[in-house]
Motif scaffolding. Structure first.
Motif: not given
Length: 91
Positions: A5-10, A48-51, A59-66, A86-88
């Motif tokens: 549930d954590k958000k990413i900050k670039i 991206k910021d905030g995701i 999103g990945l599960l919609k694209e790939f069978d994993v 320290n990229f994000i």
């Protein structure tokens, strides 16, 4: 709050170049470069910021069978590595 549930900050603006299906990420501040390949390419493209990590997984599960568990593990591992460079940051 779970890790998912954590958000990413670039935190750093990287120069990214595509080269034979891999990403070359250059951190001009440190003078280092990094190669990203395989699923790391797909994960980085969604960051991206905030995701949230969970949104990346969905999103990945919609694209790939994993399997969800494998996807969550791989995304968390990649995100933690990017955080270590320290990229994000995670909030």
């Amino acid at each position: 709050m779970s890790e998912l549930d954590k958000k990413i900050k670039i935190e750093k603006k990287l120069d990214i170049t595509e080269l034979d299906g891999e990403k070359v990420m250059i951190d001009f501040e440190s003078g280092k470069y990094f190669m990203v390949k395989g699923s790391g390419n797909e994960i980085w493209d969604t960051i991206k910021d905030g995701i949230t990590i969970s949104e990346i997984v969905d999103g990945l599960l919609k694209e790939f069978d994993v399997d969800r568990e494998i996807c969550e593990r791989d995304v968390l591992s990649f995100v933690k590595q990017m955080e270590g460079y320290n990229f994000i940051s995670l909030q």
